[in-house]
Write a protein that holds these residues in place. Structure first.
Motif, PDB file in Angstrom:
ATOM      1  N   VAL A  67      -8.891  -7.919  -9.319  1.00  0.00           N
ATOM      2  CA  VAL A  67     -10.038  -7.053  -9.057  1.00  0.00           C
ATOM      3  C   VAL A  67      -9.998  -6.545  -7.616  1.00  0.00           C
ATOM      4  CG1 VAL A  67     -12.549  -6.957  -8.875  1.00  0.00           C
ATOM      5  CG2 VAL A  67     -11.477  -8.123 -10.815  1.00  0.00           C
ATOM      6  N   LEU A  68      -9.677  -7.458  -6.692  1.00  0.00           N
ATOM      7  CA  LEU A  68      -9.571  -7.076  -5.282  1.00  0.00           C
ATOM      8  C   LEU A  68      -8.444  -6.060  -5.093  1.00  0.00           C
ATOM      9  CD1 LEU A  68     -10.465  -7.452  -2.355  1.00  0.00           C
ATOM     10  CD2 LEU A  68      -8.912  -9.423  -2.189  1.00  0.00           C
ATOM     11  N   ASN A  69      -7.320  -6.297  -5.769  1.00  0.00           N
ATOM     12  CA  ASN A  69      -6.188  -5.355  -5.681  1.00  0.00           C
ATOM     13  C   ASN A  69      -6.599  -3.964  -6.172  1.00  0.00           C
ATOM     14  OD1 ASN A  69      -4.747  -7.549  -4.856  1.00  0.00           O
ATOM     15  ND2 ASN A  69      -3.319  -7.577  -6.593  1.00  0.00           N
ATOM     16  N   MET A  70      -7.315  -3.924  -7.303  1.00  0.00           N
ATOM     17  CA  MET A  70      -7.731  -2.632  -7.862  1.00  0.00           C
ATOM     18  C   MET A  70      -8.730  -1.927  -6.948  1.00  0.00           C
ATOM     19  SD  MET A  70      -7.875  -3.120 -12.009  1.00  0.00           S
ATOM     20  CE  MET A  70      -8.794  -4.660 -12.012  1.00  0.00           C
ATOM     21  N   ALA A  71      -9.544  -2.692  -6.237  1.00  0.00           N
ATOM     22  CA  ALA A  71     -10.477  -2.081  -5.288  1.00  0.00           C
ATOM     23  C   ALA A  71      -9.723  -1.392  -4.164  1.00  0.00           C
ATOM     24  CB  ALA A  71     -11.417  -3.146  -4.732  1.00  0.00           C
ATOM     25  N   VAL A  72      -8.678  -2.051  -3.670  1.00  0.00           N
ATOM     26  CA  VAL A  72      -7.852  -1.449  -2.610  1.00  0.00           C
ATOM     27  C   VAL A  72      -7.116  -0.224  -3.147  1.00  0.00           C
ATOM     28  CG1 VAL A  72      -5.857  -1.828  -1.123  1.00  0.00           C
ATOM     29  CG2 VAL A  72      -7.613  -3.597  -1.322  1.00  0.00           C
ATOM     30  N   LEU A  73      -6.562  -0.327  -4.366  1.00  0.00           N
ATOM     31  CA  LEU A  73      -5.868   0.814  -4.967  1.00  0.00           C
ATOM     32  C   LEU A  73      -6.812   1.987  -5.159  1.00  0.00           C
ATOM     33  CD1 LEU A  73      -3.700  -1.038  -7.655  1.00  0.00           C
ATOM     34  CD2 LEU A  73      -2.889   0.010  -5.534  1.00  0.00           C
ATOM     35  N   GLY A  74      -8.094   1.682  -5.521  1.00  0.00           N
ATOM     36  CA  GLY A  74      -9.076   2.745  -5.663  1.00  0.00           C
ATOM     37  C   GLY A  74      -9.340   3.447  -4.352  1.00  0.00           C
ATOM     38  N   ARG A  75      -9.309   2.673  -3.240  1.00  0.00           N
ATOM     39  CA  ARG A  75      -9.506   3.263  -1.905  1.00  0.00           C
ATOM     40  C   ARG A  75      -8.439   4.325  -1.609  1.00  0.00           C
ATOM     41  NH1 ARG A  75      -8.709   5.445   2.166  1.00  0.00           N
ATOM     42  NH2 ARG A  75      -9.232   4.870   4.326  1.00  0.00           N
ATOM     43  N   TRP A  76      -7.226   4.127  -2.117  1.00  0.00           N
ATOM     44  CA  TRP A  76      -6.115   5.037  -1.822  1.00  0.00           C
ATOM     45  C   TRP A  76      -5.707   5.874  -3.034  1.00  0.00           C
ATOM     46  CZ3 TRP A  76      -5.250   5.750   3.061  1.00  0.00           C
ATOM     47  CH2 TRP A  76      -5.536   4.723   3.965  1.00  0.00           C
ATOM     48  N   PHE A  77      -6.567   5.905  -4.058  1.00  0.00           N
ATOM     49  CA  PHE A  77      -6.173   6.574  -5.301  1.00  0.00           C
ATOM     50  C   PHE A  77      -5.900   8.066  -5.085  1.00  0.00           C
ATOM     51  CE2 PHE A  77      -7.221   8.998  -9.115  1.00  0.00           C
ATOM     52  CZ  PHE A  77      -6.359   8.415 -10.028  1.00  0.00           C
ATOM     53  N   ASN A  78      -6.825   8.771  -4.458  1.00  0.00           N
ATOM     54  CA  ASN A  78      -6.660  10.223  -4.288  1.00  0.00           C
ATOM     55  C   ASN A  78      -5.436  10.566  -3.447  1.00  0.00           C
ATOM     56  OD1 ASN A  78      -8.917  10.844  -5.839  1.00  0.00           O
ATOM     57  ND2 ASN A  78     -10.303  10.785  -4.083  1.00  0.00           N
ATOM     58  N   TYR A  79      -5.223   9.787  -2.385  1.00  0.00           N
ATOM     59  CA  TYR A  79      -4.061  10.041  -1.528  1.00  0.00           C
ATOM     60  C   TYR A  79      -2.776   9.772  -2.297  1.00  0.00           C
ATOM     61  CZ  TYR A  79      -1.144   9.870   2.703  1.00  0.00           C
ATOM     62  OH  TYR A  79      -0.182  10.099   3.657  1.00  0.00           O
ATOM     63  N   SER A  80      -2.748   8.682  -3.070  1.00  0.00           N
ATOM     64  CA  SER A  80      -1.565   8.375  -3.879  1.00  0.00           C
ATOM     65  C   SER A  80      -1.311   9.457  -4.917  1.00  0.00           C
ATOM     66  CB  SER A  80      -1.737   7.018  -4.582  1.00  0.00           C
ATOM     67  OG  SER A  80      -1.886   5.975  -3.653  1.00  0.00           O
ATOM     68  N   LEU A  81      -2.386   9.998  -5.495  1.00  0.00           N
ATOM     69  CA  LEU A  81      -2.257  11.052  -6.493  1.00  0.00           C
ATOM     70  C   LEU A  81      -1.675  12.318  -5.866  1.00  0.00           C
ATOM     71  CD1 LEU A  81      -2.792  11.922  -9.417  1.00  0.00           C
ATOM     72  CD2 LEU A  81      -5.083  12.648  -8.684  1.00  0.00           C
ATOM     73  N   ALA A  82      -2.095  12.622  -4.633  1.00  0.00           N
ATOM     74  CA  ALA A  82      -1.566  13.803  -3.943  1.00  0.00           C
ATOM     75  C   ALA A  82      -0.064  13.658  -3.689  1.00  0.00           C
ATOM     76  CB  ALA A  82      -2.314  14.015  -2.627  1.00  0.00           C
ATOM     77  N   VAL A  83       0.353  12.465  -3.265  1.00  0.00           N
ATOM     78  CA  VAL A  83       1.778  12.226  -3.036  1.00  0.00           C
ATOM     79  C   VAL A  83       2.541  12.303  -4.361  1.00  0.00           C
ATOM     80  CG1 VAL A  83       3.494  10.566  -2.216  1.00  0.00           C
ATOM     81  CG2 VAL A  83       1.326  10.824  -0.994  1.00  0.00           C
ATOM     82  N   GLN A  84       1.912  11.799  -5.435  1.00  0.00           N
ATOM     83  CA  GLN A  84       2.543  11.866  -6.748  1.00  0.00           C
ATOM     84  C   GLN A  84       2.763  13.323  -7.162  1.00  0.00           C
ATOM     85  OE1 GLN A  84       0.266  10.103  -9.909  1.00  0.00           O
ATOM     86  NE2 GLN A  84       1.593  10.904 -11.510  1.00  0.00           N
ATOM     87  N   ARG A  85       1.783  14.169  -6.937  1.00  0.00           N
ATOM     88  CA  ARG A  85       1.923  15.580  -7.295  1.00  0.00           C
ATOM     89  C   ARG A  85       3.015  16.250  -6.471  1.00  0.00           C
ATOM     90  NH1 ARG A  85      -4.589  16.799  -7.589  1.00  0.00           N
ATOM     91  NH2 ARG A  85      -4.896  16.030  -9.750  1.00  0.00           N
TER      92      ARG A  85
END
Length: 603
Positions: free
Chosen positions: A245-263
Motif C-alpha cells: 500500500v505504501l509502495n502504491m502511494a509513492v507510485l501514485g505520487r509519480w504516476f503522471n510524470y511516469s506516464l509522460a516519460v512512457q509516452r
C-alpha cells in the motif's frame, strides 16, 4: 566487375530466398514453442498435484530457462526474416531507380516551398524527384539533412569534402545497405521525435533529491521483509500488504510524470533503437577521408561509445514502454520500478543531453553522405564535378537530365561563362527548351550538394540558383499566371539587390502570359537589366526578336532546339545547337489536333 544492376538483382533474389527460409523456420519454432509450453505447463501442474515440490521447483526453473531460450531463438529468426525482407525491398527500390520509376518511393513532399528559389521548378521534392532518386536515409535527422543539402549550395570547401566521402563510400555497397537495413528495421511511418527532444529539456524532478533516492531502495526492502515474515507465519496477509500500500502511494505520487516519460518512450523508442544500431555500425567502420574522421570525434564520451550510452537509455525507456504489462505492474508494486526508472532516466539525461543531439546529427550526416554515395555507385557513368574557384563558370560535356531514364535521355554539351552572360534559348514546341533548363538546374543542385552529376564532365563555380518555370495562377488570391510570373521575377531582382553572391538563373518561356509586343519589350528590358547584375543564366523563349539582342549586347548568346516537320510527322532530336531556331511546329501541332491552319509558318 559486376554491374550495379546485376548486383541489385542478385541481392534481391538472394534476400527473397533467405526471407522465405527464415519465415519457414520461424513458423516451425513457433510450433515447437507452443508445444513446449503446453507440455511443460501440464507437467508442472501434475508435479504440483502430486506434491512433488523438489521436482516441481527444479522443473519450474528449467521451464523458465528453456522458455526464455525459445523466445530469444524465435525473436532472432523473426529479426533475420524481417531484415532479409528489408534487404529485398532496398534492392528492388534500387532497380526502380535505375528504371526511372520513382513514384512509389518516399517523396519528401513536406519540404516543398513555393517561395523557395528553385526547389519546385527543378523537381527536388515530390513525385519523380531528386529526393526520391537519392534518398537512402532512415532517420528523421537523415531525412532533414538530405533535404537541407538539396535546398542550399554549400561552400566550395564543403562540397569537396563531401565529394571525398562519396568517392570513399561509393564502392562500400554492402556496408551502406547494412546501415540502411539497421535504420529501416526500427523505423516507423509516424515517427515523432519531438516528445523526446522536449523531454531532454525538462528539469529533473527526482534526481538530486536524497529523500527519493533513499525511498526507492528502502521501500522494496521493507516489502521484502514483510512478505518474508508472512511466509514464515509471523504476519497476516493484511499486515504484509501494508508495505505494498505504501509502495502504491509513492507510485501514485509519480504516476503522471511516469506516464509522460512512457509516452515519450512510445513515440521515440523505435527511433532510438535505429540510432543505436546505426551508431554501432558507424563506430565499427574505419574511415579514410578527413571529413568522416572528424565526424567520429563526438561519438565517444569519457571512453564510452555513443552507441553504448544510447543503448543504456533505450533499456530504461523499454521498461517504461512495458508499464501496461501485467508482469511489470506486479513487479512495480513490489519494487517501485517507476521510481528507479525515473532516477535512471534523469541521471542519463543530466550526463548526456548535451551530446545526444550531436550524435543524431552525425547519424543524419552519415546517412546523407551514404545516400549521395549510393547514387555514385548506381550510376558509374556519372561524374563528380570539379568545383571552380573562378566566378561565373559552367562547362559541361554530355550533360543529361538525371530523372530521365538513360534509354530516353539526350545529352548536350554546354558552356556559360562570365558575369552578365545570358543564353537565350529559342525553339519550337516540345523540342526540349524547358527540359534543358531543368537539366542545367538539377545537375547544379546535385553538384552543390556534393553528389555526382549526370554528365561526362562538369566544371562550375558556386552560385545561388534561381528559377522561374512553373508559375501558376491562384484563384483564391485572384492572381493571374502572368502576375505570378512577375512576382517571381521581382523575387529574383530583390535577391540580386540584397545578396552579393553570384546567381545562376533559369527563366522558362519568359513573360508568356501577355501579348507579343509587351512580352518582347518586357523581356528585352529584363535581359538588359540582368546583363548588368552579379549573375548569369538561361532564358527560354518563342520570341525570335529577343535573340537579336546578341547583336546589340555583349554577353547575350543564342542557342536553340529545332524540330523537323515531315508531312504529318514532327521529329525531335533534342540536340542543342548554336544560333536562333530555324524550324517551328506550332501550326503542325494544331493541325494534328484538328485545328484548320492556313500555312505552316506559325510559331
Amino acid at each position: 566487375m559486376q554491374s550495379p544492376q546485376a548486383y541489385f538483382e542478385s541481392q534481391k533474389s538472394a534476400a527473397a530466398t533467405a526471407a522465405e527460409q527464415y519465415h519457414q523456420q520461424y513458423q516451425q519454432w513457433a510450433f515447437v514453442r507452443a508445444v513446449f509450453f503446453v507440455v511443460a505447463t501440464a507437467s508442472l501442474i501434475w508435479l504440483a498435484n502430486e506434491r512433488l515440490y523438489y521436482p516441481f521447483s527444479l522443473g519450474l526453473l528449467i521451464f523458465i530457462v528453456l522458455f526464455v531460450v525459445l523466445i530469444r531463438k524465435h525473436q532472432s529468426l523473426r529479426r533475420n526474416r524481417d531484415q532479409a525482407r528489408i534487404r529485398e525491398q532496398i534492392n528492388a527500390e534500387e532497380l526502380l531507380r535505375l528504371q526511372g520509376k520513382l513514384h512509389d518511393l518516399e517523396s519528401g513532399e513536406e519540404f516543398l516551398d513555393a517561395e523557395h528559389p528553385y526547389i519546385n521548378d527543378l523537381d527536388v521534392f515530390g513525385s519523380n524527384s531528386l529526393f526520391q532518386l537519392l534518398n537512402h536515409t532512415t532517420t528523421p535527422t537523415g531525412k532533414s539533412t538530405l533535404a537541407n543539402w538539396l535546398q542550399k549550395a554549400a561552400s566550395p570547401e564543403e562540397i569537396r569534402s563531401r565529394q571525398a566521402v562519396v568517392r570513399e563510400l561509393g564502392p562500400k555497397i554492402e556496408e551502406r545497405q547494412q546501415w540502411q537495413i539497421l535504420g529501416r528495421y526500427h523505423a516507423k511511418e509516424d515517427l515523432n521525435m519531438e516528445g523526446f527532444y522536449q523531454w531532454l529539456e525538462q528539469p529533473n524532478q527526482v534526481l538530486g533529491k536524497s529523500l527519493w533516492n533513499i525511498v526507492r531502495w528502502v521501500l522494496p526492502a521493507i516489502s521484502l521483509v514483510l512478505w518474508t515474515a508472512f511466509g514464515l507465519g509471523h504476519l497476516s496477509f493484511g499486515q504484509a500488504g501494508l508495505g505494498l500500500v505504501l509502495n502504491m502511494a509513492v507510485l501514485g505520487r509519480w504516476f503522471n510524470y511516469s506516464l509522460a516519460v512512457q509516452r515519450s518512450a512510445d513515440q521515440s523508442i523505435h527511433a532510438l533503437k535505429g540510432y543505436e544500431g546505426l551508431l554501432r555500425a558507424i563506430e565499427k567502420y574505419n574511415p579514410q577521408s578527413e571529413r568522416l574522421r572528424t565526424l567520429y570525434a563526438p561519438l565517444e564520451v569519457s571512453g564510452t561509445a555513443a552507441s553504448k550510452i544510447l543503448g543504456q537509455l533505450k533499456v530504461i525507456l523499454d521498461r517504461f514502454d512495458s508499464r501496461a504489462n501485467l508482469v511489470y505492474i506486479l513487479a512495480n508494486i513490489f519494487f517501485v520500478l517507476d521510481l528507479h526508472g525515473l532516477w535512471g532516466a534523469e541521471r542519463w539525461r543530466s550526463k548526456y543531453k548535451a551530446a545526444v543531439r550531436q550524435w543524431f546529427d552525425v547519424v543524419g550526416e552519415w546517412e546523407t553522405l551514404a545516400s549521395l554515395a549510393g547514387a555514385h555507385y548506381r550510376h558509374p557513368d556519372w561524374v563528380i564535378p570539379e568545383i571552380s574557384e573562378t566566378h561565373f563558370q559552367l562547362q559541361t560535356q554530355k550533360l543529361g537530365h538525371p530523372l530521365i531514364p538513360s534509354s530516353k535521355r539526350v545529352a548536350n554539351d554546354f558552356t556559360l561563362e562570365k558575369r552578365g552572360t545570358i543564353a537565350v534559348v529559342t525553339g519550337s514546341n516540345m523540342a526540349g527548351k524547358s527540359t534543358f533548363l531543368r537539366t542545367v538546374g538539377v545537375n547544379s543542385v546535385l553538384a552543390y550538394s556534393g553528389a555526382s552529376v549526370c554528365a561526362d564532365s562538369m566544371t562550375l563555380s558556386v552560385m545561388q540558383l534561381f528559377t522561374s518555370m512553373r508559375t501558376q495562377d491562384n484563384l483564391e488570391e485572384s492572381i493571374s499566371s502572368f502576375f505570378a510570373e512577375l512576382r517571381r521575377i521581382r523575387q529574383l531582382l530583390e535577391r540580386l539587390g540584397s545578396h552579393p553572391e553570384p546567381v545562376l538563373f533559369m527563366l522558362d518561356e519568359i513573360l508568356k502570359g501577355t501579348n507579343s509586343q509587351d512580352r518582347h519589350r518586357g523581356a528585352a528590358g529584363l535581359v538588359k537589366q540582368l546583363n548588368q547584375e552579379i549573375a548569369m543564366g538561361l532564358i527560354s523563349t518563342h520570341d525570335l526578336e529577343l535573340g537579336e539582342l546578341a547583336e546589340e549586347m555583349e554577353g547575350v548568346v543564342n542557342y536553340s532546339f529545332n524540330s523537323k516537320v515531315e508531312g504529318e510527322d514532327i521529329r525531335f532530336d533534342y540536340l542543342l545547337t548554336d544560333g536562333l531556331c530555324q524550324e517551328f511546329n506550332a501550326a503542325a501541332l494544331m493541325s494534328k489536333m484538328g485545328i484548320k491552319v492556313e500555312g505552316r509558318d506559325s510559331t
